[in-house]
Motif scaffolding. Structure first.
Motif, PDB file in Angstrom:
ATOM      1  N   LEU A  82       5.784  14.870 -31.989  1.00 40.19           N
ATOM      2  CA  LEU A  82       5.927  15.433 -33.337  1.00 40.19           C
ATOM      3  C   LEU A  82       5.158  14.544 -34.305  1.00 40.19           C
ATOM      4  N   GLU A  83       4.878  15.059 -35.477  1.00 35.30           N
ATOM      5  CA  GLU A  83       4.132  14.254 -36.444  1.00 35.30           C
ATOM      6  C   GLU A  83       4.850  14.190 -37.775  1.00 35.30           C
ATOM      7  N   THR A  84       4.717  13.040 -38.402  1.00 37.53           N
ATOM      8  CA  THR A  84       5.233  12.899 -39.757  1.00 37.53           C
ATOM      9  C   THR A  84       4.269  12.014 -40.544  1.00 37.53           C
ATOM     10  N   GLN A  85       4.670  11.714 -41.798  1.00 38.33           N
ATOM     11  CA  GLN A  85       3.745  10.981 -42.667  1.00 38.33           C
ATOM     12  C   GLN A  85       3.479   9.570 -42.146  1.00 38.33           C
ATOM     13  N   SER A  86       2.434   8.964 -42.699  1.00 46.05           N
ATOM     14  CA  SER A  86       2.040   7.609 -42.338  1.00 46.05           C
ATOM     15  C   SER A  86       3.131   6.619 -42.754  1.00 46.05           C
ATOM     16  N   GLY A  87       3.183   5.495 -42.086  1.00 44.63           N
ATOM     17  CA  GLY A  87       4.180   4.460 -42.373  1.00 44.63           C
ATOM     18  C   GLY A  87       4.255   3.552 -41.167  1.00 44.63           C
ATOM     19  N   PHE A  88       4.993   2.451 -41.286  1.00 45.65           N
ATOM     20  CA  PHE A  88       5.110   1.546 -40.146  1.00 45.65           C
ATOM     21  C   PHE A  88       6.575   1.208 -39.902  1.00 45.65           C
ATOM     22  N   VAL A  89       6.979   1.300 -38.642  1.00 46.69           N
ATOM     23  CA  VAL A  89       8.367   0.996 -38.267  1.00 46.69           C
ATOM     24  C   VAL A  89       8.366  -0.101 -37.206  1.00 46.69           C
ATOM     25  N   PHE A  90       9.101  -1.174 -37.459  1.00 49.52           N
ATOM     26  CA  PHE A  90       9.435  -2.117 -36.389  1.00 49.52           C
ATOM     27  C   PHE A  90      10.751  -1.687 -35.736  1.00 49.52           C
ATOM     28  N   HIS A  91      11.783  -1.516 -36.571  1.00 49.69           N
ATOM     29  CA  HIS A  91      13.141  -1.358 -36.046  1.00 49.69           C
ATOM     30  C   HIS A  91      13.795  -0.028 -36.411  1.00 49.69           C
ATOM     31  N   HIS A  92      14.512   0.490 -35.457  1.00 45.23           N
ATOM     32  CA  HIS A  92      15.344   1.668 -35.686  1.00 45.23           C
ATOM     33  C   HIS A  92      16.812   1.242 -35.686  1.00 45.23           C
ATOM     34  N   ALA A  93      17.622   1.986 -36.426  1.00 45.73           N
ATOM     35  CA  ALA A  93      19.051   1.690 -36.459  1.00 45.73           C
ATOM     36  C   ALA A  93      19.763   2.429 -35.325  1.00 45.73           C
ATOM     37  N   ASN A  94      19.554   3.748 -35.263  1.00 46.94           N
ATOM     38  CA  ASN A  94      20.250   4.547 -34.259  1.00 46.94           C
ATOM     39  C   ASN A  94      19.664   5.957 -34.268  1.00 46.94           C
ATOM     40  N   ALA A  95      20.039   6.739 -33.262  1.00 51.18           N
ATOM     41  CA  ALA A  95      19.645   8.149 -33.197  1.00 51.18           C
ATOM     42  C   ALA A  95      20.795   8.923 -32.586  1.00 51.18           C
ATOM     43  N   PHE A  96      20.855  10.209 -32.919  1.00 51.54           N
ATOM     44  CA  PHE A  96      21.851  11.055 -32.238  1.00 51.54           C
ATOM     45  C   PHE A  96      21.401  12.501 -32.258  1.00 51.54           C
ATOM     46  N   GLU A  97      21.965  13.278 -31.332  1.00 50.67           N
ATOM     47  CA  GLU A  97      21.636  14.694 -31.231  1.00 50.67           C
ATOM     48  C   GLU A  97      22.624  15.474 -32.085  1.00 50.67           C
ATOM     49  N   ALA A  98      22.092  16.419 -32.863  1.00 50.30           N
ATOM     50  CA  ALA A  98      22.952  17.235 -33.724  1.00 50.30           C
ATOM     51  C   ALA A  98      22.407  18.662 -33.657  1.00 50.30           C
TER      52      ALA A  98
END
Ligand code: 3ON
Ligand code: FE
Length: 491
Positions: free
Chosen positions: A296-312
């Motif tokens: 999938l694609e989204t806007q530009s940006g930079f991520v080192f860390h994620h907090a969490n994810a879940f299915e909804a």
């Protein structure tokens, strides 16, 4: 509680650069003692061990390294036994650490720009990497492993912190093969009848990138392994899991290896952020039977860390710390002289991925500068309510982490605990109380560098209520350089 900022020279600022710089001095000594200088009381129900990793050396015998991420890994271990706490720290005896300590000088180039003395001629065509074991430390399958994302883990004695050797999981990793520094602990794995499982990944960079996903059972054996080839270069430091997916952020960056090959820049300094390119989000099913990888694609940006994810329902929801651009490292700069105000802050965003339509929606949850997300370990990959973060003291702008923030993602309520003006925080670790019924029933542990005394404190907060202030402050006899990641084990 220390929220006063009156005594700082600049009333606009909650810190001085000189105070902050003190936390980036090397710690050369190794300690072993019971902590007896304590304010407040250690809750007797808090039993177990906090392990932390991070760069312990910011210089090799007086030769400065170029970036903290290049510093040799040093493990700190704080064990809580019946209301008392014991401290121990040891450097990971990596090949590079031993060789450089013996030589008394820098012998290796670092990914983030450390060069051997002698200019480019001394560094040209040297592609050797020093596995510095400095990023994370995990306790899994009765093993304590120090992780660095570009090579294999080092196994340590969980009690003495003695380095036992490199870990290859019964030959699953070949010599030098990477095992990432950000594993996720699935508290209840679908494929293993609800048993816990450790999910990790590794990146093999190139014109296209190989992502390998490892799943380990509670005995520490690799029970599932899959590899995927992704078009383009990737710098992926962290990922997230849900019961059914692993999700990776392909930040929009390019890599130009020439200055690295010529001995002018470290590999990490050859990464260039692409402001006009989208971020690609790669969703890989965890079940071996399902092979459909979605991008999938989204806007530009930079991520080192994620907090969490879940299915909804049809969506996957992901909370991440996003930067407007990748903080590029300049070869001529000194990281201690950083002007925080000129750099983009990390900010908390929520992304909604719609797997069928491929649409991505996002919204900023909090604009305060933050890093190092932590949650209740029982809710990794599940819907969750509470997020703990290292945060700046002030609401706006970029600044060093001096506070912790607790965010109620359902109501939007926030609690702030600040160590400003002389305190600097790192990664908070949430520790659930045994038999807790509520998500936030437990403690938050954090190391705070106290510039006034040039030492670090282990601070314990009641996770339900930051506003009551620290319930205990354990004064160490020395400082611990600003660290990266760690974990708590009830053992
Ligand atoms: O991407 C390719 C593959 C790869 C694994 C090429 C490569 C050479 C860049 C590479 C190596 C990556 C490495 C070794 C990354 C190491 C990262 C590291 C040690 C730390 C990252 C920390 C991130 C953050 C956000 C730290 C924040 C710190 C503070 C707020 C200070 O208190
Ligand atoms: Fe990290």
């Amino acid at each position: 509680q220390t929220l006063k900022i009156e005594d700082t020279p600049n009333p606009q600022k909650s810190y001085t650069l000189v105070d902050w710089q003190g936390g980036y001095k090397s710690l050369t000594q190794e300690f072993d003692y019971w902590i007896d200088d304590i304010e407040g009381q250690i809750p007797p129900e808090l039993q177990g061990t906090l392990f932390r990793n991070g760069p312990g050396l910011l210089d090799i015998n007086g030769q400065p390294i170029h970036h903290p991420f290049d510093g040799d890994g040093m493990i700190s271990r704080i064990s809580f036994v019946n209301g008392r706490a014991h401290f121990r720290n040891r450097f990971v005896r990596t090949e590079g650490y031993l060789a450089e300590q013996q030589a008394g000088k820098i012998l290796y180039r670092g990914v983030f720009g450390t060069q051997k003395p002698g200019g480019w001629l001394a560094n040209i065509f040297d592609f050797k990497m020093k596995n510095i074991a400095n990023t994370n430390v995990i306790y899994w399958g009765d093993k304590l492993l120090a992780l660095w994302e570009a090579a294999e883990p080092h196994s340590l004695d969980p009690h003495t912190l003695e380095t036992l050797g490199k870990e290859n999981f019964h030959g699953v990793l070949s010599s030098g093969e990477a095992f990432g520094a950000h594993p996720r602990f699935d508290p209840s794995c679908n494929q293993d009848g609800g048993a816990p499982c450790l999910v990790n990944f590794s990146i093999k960079p190139g014109l296209s990138t190989t992502i390998t996903i490892f799943e380990l059972n509670p005995d520490g054996e690799v029970v599932r392994k899959q590899t995927h080839s992704i078009p383009g270069f990737c710098f992926i430091h962290d990922f997230v899991i849900t019961p059914n997916y692993c999700i990776f952020w392909q930040n929009p960056v390019t890599f130009n290896p020439i200055p690295f090959a010529l001995g002018i820049r470290g590999a990490g300094e050859c990464i260039k952020f692409q402001q006009n390119q989208p971020t690609r989000i790669i969703v890989i099913p965890r079940h071996p039977g399902e092979t459909k990888v979605r991008t999938l694609e989204t806007q530009s940006g930079f991520v080192f860390h994620h907090a969490n994810a879940f299915e909804a329902g049809e969506e996957i929801i992901i909370d991440s710390i996003c930067y407007a651009s990748f903080p590029e490292v300049e070869p001529e700069s000194d990281f201690r002289e950083v002007n925080f105000a000129t750099l983009p802050p990390g900010q908390l965003w929520r992304f909604h991925l719609h797997l069928e339509t491929g649409k991505v929606r996002q919204q900023m949850i909090d604009s305060r500068c933050c890093e190092f997300p932590s949650i209740n370990p029982q809710l990794v990959g599940r819907k969750y309510q509470y997020l703990y973060l290292g945060a700046a003291h002030g609401e706006t702008g970029n600044a060093p982490l001096q506070a912790l923030v607790k965010i109620d993602l359902d109501s939007g309520a926030r609690q702030l605990w600040s160590a400003a003006p002389h305190g600097f925080t790192g990664e908070p670790i949430f520790v659930p109380r045994t038999d807790a019924k509520q998500e936030d029933d437990g403690w938050v542990l954090v190391l705070v560098y106290d510039a006034t005394h040039h030492r670090s404190d282990l601070v314990i907060l009641d996770a339900r209520d930051f506003n009551q202030g620290a319930i205990a402050r354990l004064h160490l006899k020395h400082h611990i350089p600003y660290g990266l990641h760690g974990n708590f084990t009830p053992k």
